[in-house]
Design a protein around this motif. Structure first.
Motif: not given
Length: 381
Positions: A11-22, A55-66, A68-73
């Motif tokens: 969740h922290s990695s996901f938020i951190s990556l999004l902050e770079k753009k938004y 965003i509410n940190n209720t997603a599964s591990e697989g959802e977060f991995i996908r 993170l890949r989408n945000v990097n793209r």
């Protein structure tokens, strides 16, 4: 690492990556400073509910991995948009290039309208459901590589830049009607739909009080079989004001009225903010007339001779009376939606009282824009 810590790291990695753009993230509101969660979800090709789980940190591990890949793209694609060595210059250049593309496209539409006029506006569409003409304009403002808007990070330190909250997509609140004044009675102009994209004019103004709107209009020309004179649709005491019952009349359900043609128009607006008032000016850049097919008209008019006469009348209207719409608009200023421009939000309105010259006759009309999709939702701080 236990499952709880692993999920928190995702969740922290996901938020951190999004902050770079938004921009910065506000945990209390689960939102970013520069863009709405719905807009970010669309950028990532997610539904609102999918993004909400992330965003509410209720997603599964697989959802977060996908995710993170989408945000990097998405971040990799963003690097194509801006030159990291000198982003302000590149951003300004991209905006000017994109605006030039829009203007050139509108001019092309103008030449198309002129050519069609010389060709007696031959029938373009055989179906009553007319196609739109605004896809190019939509692409210019909604594509993910270049955004012609002023961004939150580009605003002055004191945030005194009022136009930033007006940026985004505006739509026509309700239709209005105008009877044509000409040799033959019975012709009416219906302003049906309009979509306008508004941006700050930052390339020639530093005050934040100038903004422009590129507008696509889809309007209609109708014929009244009774051929009633123009006075029949105006109020008794004010000869330039249409009657309310006429303006609210649904022509689709009235057997006396027959739709003859669609009018597609590109219009460039300019707005000047002066304290509590907004002044609107602008003019047509391109127009295209699209007749309904003879087959459709024959279902409602049993005379081929009358159909030919009506089409000739519409040609005449297009070549002459619609030129009046190409003149700079004459509108009264409107009051600002809110005195504190930071509070302007989706659903706010710009209400302009204007006049249309049909022949030598003036007709009042009211045009109201509603902010449907605001580019910067958050306050500048």
């Amino acid at each position: 690492m236990n499952e709880e810590n692993k999920a928190e790291n995702y969740h922290s990695s996901f938020i951190s990556l999004l902050e770079k753009k938004y921009g910065g993230f506000t945990p209390d509101k689960n939102s970013f400073e520069a863009t709405s969660n719905s807009k970010i979800a669309r950028d990532l090709c997610y539904s609102d509910s999918q993004f909400s789980r992330l965003i509410n940190n209720t997603a599964s591990e697989g959802e977060f991995i996908r995710a993170l890949r989408n945000v990097n793209r998405l971040l990799n694609e963003a690097r194509l948009e801006e030159n990291q060595t000198n982003p302000p210059i590149e951003t300004k250049s991209n905006k000017l290039i994109l605006i030039s593309i829009v203007i050139l496209f509108m001019l092309a539409l103008g030449f198309l309208g002129f050519y069609l006029g010389k060709s007696n506006f031959k029938e373009v569409e055989n179906k009553e459901n007319s196609n739109s003409r605004y896809e190019m304009l939509q692409w210019s403002f909604e594509n993910k590589y270049i955004k012609p808007y002023v961004k939150l990070k580009e605003l002055p330190a004191d945030c005194n830049y009022p136009c930033y909250k007006y940026q985004g997509k505006w739509v026509l609140k309700s239709e209005y009607k105008i009877p044509f004044f000409r040799e033959r009675n019975g012709f009416h102009y219906v302003a049906k739909d309009a979509v306008m994209y508004v941006r700050c004019i930052d390339e020639r103004d530093n005050s934040g009080t100038l903004f422009e709107g590129y507008e696509y209009q889809k309007h209609e020309i109708w014929y009244d079989k009774r051929e009633m004179p123009i006075d029949s649709f105006l109020t008794g005491g004010q000869k330039t004001k249409v009657r309310e019952d006429y303006n609210s009349l649904n022509l689709e359900n009235d057997p006396n009225f027959i739709k003859l043609a669609y009018v597609h128009t590109f219009f460039k607006n300019e707005f000047n903010l002066d304290s509590t008032l907004i002044y609107r000016s602008g003019k047509v850049i391109g127009r295209d007339i699209e007749f309904l097919s003879d087959e459709i008209l024959q279902e409602k008019i049993d005379s081929s001779k009358l159909i030919a006469e009506l089409q000739n009348e519409v040609n005449s209207i297009a070549k002459n009376r619609l030129e009046d719409f190409s003149k700079p608009v004459a509108c009264e200023p409107t009051t600002v939606p809110k005195l504190d421009f930071h509070l302007i939000d989706e659903g706010d309105e710009l209400n302009f009282g204007c006049q249309f010259t049909t022949g030598r006759f003036l007709v009042d009309y009211n045009k109201v824009f509603v902010l449907e999709d605001q580019y910067i939702n958050n306050y500048c701080r």
